[in-house]
Enzyme design. Structure first.
Site, mmCIF file in Angstrom:
data_model
loop_
_atom_site.group_PDB
_atom_site.id
_atom_site.type_symbol
_atom_site.label_atom_id
_atom_site.label_comp_id
_atom_site.label_asym_id
_atom_site.label_seq_id
_atom_site.Cartn_x
_atom_site.Cartn_y
_atom_site.Cartn_z
ATOM 1 N N GLY A 11 0.846 -1.139 0.088
ATOM 2 C CA GLY A 11 -0.109 -0.042 0.225
ATOM 3 C C GLY A 11 1.010 1.196 0.043
ATOM 4 O O GLY A 11 2.048 1.277 0.883
ATOM 5 N N VAL A 24 17.755 8.422 -3.613
ATOM 6 C CA VAL A 24 18.592 8.516 -4.555
ATOM 7 C C VAL A 24 19.558 9.577 -4.372
ATOM 8 O O VAL A 24 20.914 9.598 -4.928
ATOM 9 C CB VAL A 24 17.553 9.541 -5.598
ATOM 10 N N ARG A 72 1.108 -5.119 -5.058
ATOM 11 C CA ARG A 72 1.235 -6.341 -4.273
ATOM 12 C C ARG A 72 1.458 -7.328 -5.164
ATOM 13 O O ARG A 72 0.602 -7.880 -6.164
ATOM 14 C CB ARG A 72 0.143 -6.409 -3.500
ATOM 15 N N ASP A 103 5.215 -4.724 6.262
ATOM 16 C CA ASP A 103 5.553 -6.210 6.462
ATOM 17 C C ASP A 103 5.468 -7.252 5.114
ATOM 18 O O ASP A 103 6.377 -7.986 5.237
ATOM 19 C CB ASP A 103 4.676 -6.733 7.606
ATOM 20 N N THR A 105 6.496 -6.248 2.309
ATOM 21 C CA THR A 105 7.556 -6.017 1.404
ATOM 22 C C THR A 105 8.750 -6.442 1.959
ATOM 23 O O THR A 105 9.530 -7.251 1.494
ATOM 24 C CB THR A 105 7.508 -4.511 1.547
ATOM 25 N N THR A 126 4.111 2.695 5.543
ATOM 26 C CA THR A 126 2.879 2.000 5.544
ATOM 27 C C THR A 126 1.995 3.091 6.543
ATOM 28 O O THR A 126 2.444 3.433 7.477
ATOM 29 C CB THR A 126 2.630 0.833 6.161
ATOM 30 N N ILE A 127 0.995 3.387 6.055
ATOM 31 C CA ILE A 127 0.034 4.056 6.997
ATOM 32 C C ILE A 127 -0.079 3.672 8.219
ATOM 33 O O ILE A 127 -0.788 4.286 9.236
ATOM 34 C CB ILE A 127 -1.356 4.879 6.243
ATOM 35 N N ASP A 128 -0.160 2.275 8.381
ATOM 36 C CA ASP A 128 -0.521 1.497 9.515
ATOM 37 C C ASP A 128 0.137 1.556 10.687
ATOM 38 O O ASP A 128 -0.475 1.343 11.818
ATOM 39 C CB ASP A 128 -0.961 -0.031 8.964
ATOM 40 N N ASP A 130 2.269 -0.456 11.887
ATOM 41 C CA ASP A 130 2.322 -1.720 12.328
ATOM 42 C C ASP A 130 3.683 -2.331 12.294
ATOM 43 O O ASP A 130 3.719 -3.582 11.999
ATOM 44 C CB ASP A 130 1.001 -2.491 11.848
ATOM 45 N N MET A 170 -8.538 3.167 8.488
ATOM 46 C CA MET A 170 -8.120 2.009 7.741
ATOM 47 C C MET A 170 -7.302 1.414 9.257
ATOM 48 O O MET A 170 -7.048 2.009 10.091
ATOM 49 C CB MET A 170 -7.018 2.351 6.830
ATOM 50 N N GLY A 171 -6.769 0.121 8.965
ATOM 51 C CA GLY A 171 -6.053 -0.321 9.811
ATOM 52 C C GLY A 171 -6.322 -1.922 9.823
ATOM 53 O O GLY A 171 -7.388 -2.216 10.466
ATOM 54 N N ARG A 172 -5.977 -2.631 8.876
ATOM 55 C CA ARG A 172 -6.458 -4.072 8.645
ATOM 56 C C ARG A 172 -6.002 -5.037 9.692
ATOM 57 O O ARG A 172 -6.827 -5.827 10.351
ATOM 58 C CB ARG A 172 -5.839 -4.805 7.357
ATOM 59 N N ALA A 187 -13.287 11.246 20.546
ATOM 60 C CA ALA A 187 -14.111 10.020 20.282
ATOM 61 C C ALA A 187 -14.512 9.434 21.499
ATOM 62 O O ALA A 187 -13.802 9.519 22.675
ATOM 63 C CB ALA A 187 -13.567 8.901 19.359
ATOM 64 N N GLN A 256 -7.547 8.140 3.151
ATOM 65 C CA GLN A 256 -6.353 8.333 4.145
ATOM 66 C C GLN A 256 -5.172 7.908 3.841
ATOM 67 O O GLN A 256 -4.045 8.080 4.460
ATOM 68 C CB GLN A 256 -6.607 7.176 5.354
ATOM 69 N N ARG A 257 -5.195 7.429 2.517
ATOM 70 C CA ARG A 257 -3.658 7.002 1.955
ATOM 71 C C ARG A 257 -2.995 8.026 0.907
ATOM 72 O O ARG A 257 -1.943 7.988 0.861
ATOM 73 C CB ARG A 257 -3.897 5.729 1.208
HETATM 74 O O1 F6P Z 1 -1.607 -1.692 4.573
HETATM 75 C C1 F6P Z 1 -2.089 -0.199 4.504
HETATM 76 C C2 F6P Z 1 -3.457 -0.458 4.279
HETATM 77 O O2 F6P Z 1 -3.976 1.022 3.811
HETATM 78 C C3 F6P Z 1 -4.608 -1.176 5.286
HETATM 79 O O3 F6P Z 1 -4.840 -0.424 6.093
HETATM 80 C C4 F6P Z 1 -5.698 -1.317 4.295
HETATM 81 O O4 F6P Z 1 -6.568 -2.449 4.997
HETATM 82 C C5 F6P Z 1 -5.007 -1.747 2.952
HETATM 83 O O5 F6P Z 1 -3.939 -1.082 2.983
HETATM 84 C C6 F6P Z 1 -6.028 -1.466 1.597
HETATM 85 O O6 F6P Z 1 -5.267 -2.247 0.711
HETATM 86 P P1 F6P Z 1 -5.913 -1.824 -0.861
HETATM 87 O O7 F6P Z 1 -5.406 -0.670 -1.117
HETATM 88 O O8 F6P Z 1 -4.852 -2.812 -1.452
HETATM 89 O O9 F6P Z 1 -7.168 -2.179 -0.816
#
Ligand code: F6P
Length: 324
Positions: A11, A24, A72, A103, A105, A126-128, A130, A170-172, A187, A256-257
């Site tokens: 991602g 670079v 991916r 992870d 990667t 990664t935005i997560d 993790d 997000m946050g799988r 919240a 969010q990305r």
């Molecule tokens: O791993 C980063 C992430 O943004 C997760 O939070 C999210 O579940 C996933 O990627 C979404 O991936 P894709 O863009 O492949 O649907």
């Protein structure tokens, strides 16, 4: 070492471009030839590799996404795919790699290094957030601020209509975005995969909160074990049984990305990019350059992938305490 290559994989995350730029330019500064591989491992397998110059990374530090694109790759999971990738690297004379990603990667990079021995240093993109071995990952701060901006806006309308909003972020597998945007956005509840979500408790607390508050914000990480924000909203609504109350769901998704990386992300990305190249030159491999307690640290890929990164316990306490 004379030639290195950089790629982004998995991602995309805001700040990846700042990291590519740092790789670079640090490489060129130290007299290396630097190559860029398009679309991560997919491009490596196809030989989509190009020489990069200082000017190739001009005017990208402020841009979201990744100029090298990302993917991916399923084929890289096969020995045949990895062999093709190795052959292409060899034909370009590439002796070191900088892998920017998460992870997945680093799992690929570890296997690849073990099979073919090309030195590889990673940067946590990664935005997560993790990834073990760095306090924060590249893109996390921007994603949290994007989520926070949305939560602030939803709060305005939630209050105007006395509504309960479930906001999915997000946050799988991890609740870092949910927790930090939840604290920042005030919240009432934050539901994450790391802790058990108790619907009865939420219903009970919501009923109590109603006496003093007319609207509520519940931030849900997409990977919560009870399901999506929509599913959880329905479970809560069923149990509250109050037809006068309005429940709404907003899923923030891929917004969010994207976007301009924050200053924090640009600085982190630049530090990690420089450290990755200088690590390669110094003979490091099979590890990730991250930043912990303000210092650059190198952590073996094995630990980055294998060790869990836990939420800060104080953060969870804060959410409960401040939502009374
Ligand atoms: O791993 C980063 C992430 O943004 C997760 O939070 C999210 O579940 C996933 O990627 C979404 O991936 P894709 O863009 O492949 O649907």
């Amino acid at each position: 070492m004379k030639k290195i290559a950089v790629f982004t994989s998995g991602g995309d995350a805001p700040g990846m471009n700042a990291c590519i730029r740092a790789v670079v330019r640090t490489g060129i500064y130290h007299g290396l030839e630097v190559y860029g591989i398009n679309r991560g491992y997919e491009g490596m397998i196809e030989g989509d590799i190009k020489r990069m110059h200082s000017y190739s990374v001009s005017n990208i530090v402020q841009r979201g996404g990744t100029i090298l694109k990302s993917a991916r790759s399923m084929e890289f999971m096969t020995p045949e795919g990895r062999k093709k990738a190795f052959d292409h690297l060899q034909s370009h004379g590439i002796e070191g790699l900088v892998a920017i990603g998460g992870d997945g990667t680093f799992t690929g990079a570890k296997v690849f290094f073990e099979e073919f021995g090309i030195p590889t240093v990673g940067c946590p993109g990664t935005i997560d957030n993790d990834i073990f071995g760095t306090d924060y990952t590249i893109g996390f701060d921007t994603a949290v601020n994007t989520a926070l901006d949305a939560i602030d806006k939803i709060r305005d309308t939630a209050a105007a209509h006395d509504r309960v909003f479930f906001i999915e972020v997000m946050g799988r597998d991890a609740g870092f975005i949910a927790v930090e945007s939840g604290i920042g956005g005030g919240a009432e509840f934050v539901l994450v995969p790391e802790t058990k979500t108790d619907i009865n408790q939420i219903v009970k607390s919501l009923k109590n909160l109603r006496k003093s508050k007319s609207s509520s914000i519940i931030v849900v990480a997409e990977g919560d074990e009870l399901g999506s924000a929509e599913t959880i909203m329905k479970l809560v609504k069923e149990q509250i049984q109050d037809p006068t109350k309005d429940f709404k769901v907003t899923t923030l998704g891929h917004i969010q990305r994207g976007g301009k990386p924050t200053a924090r992300d640009r600085v982190l990305a630049s530090r990690c990019g420089m450290a990755a190249v200088e690590g390669l030159i110094a003979g490091k491999t099979n590890c990730m350059a991250g930043v912990m307690n303000l210092q650059v640290v190198y952590t073996p890929f094995e630990d980055c992938i294998g060790k869990p990164k836990t939420l800060i316990p104080d953060h969870l306490k804060l959410i409960n305490l401040l939502s009374i």
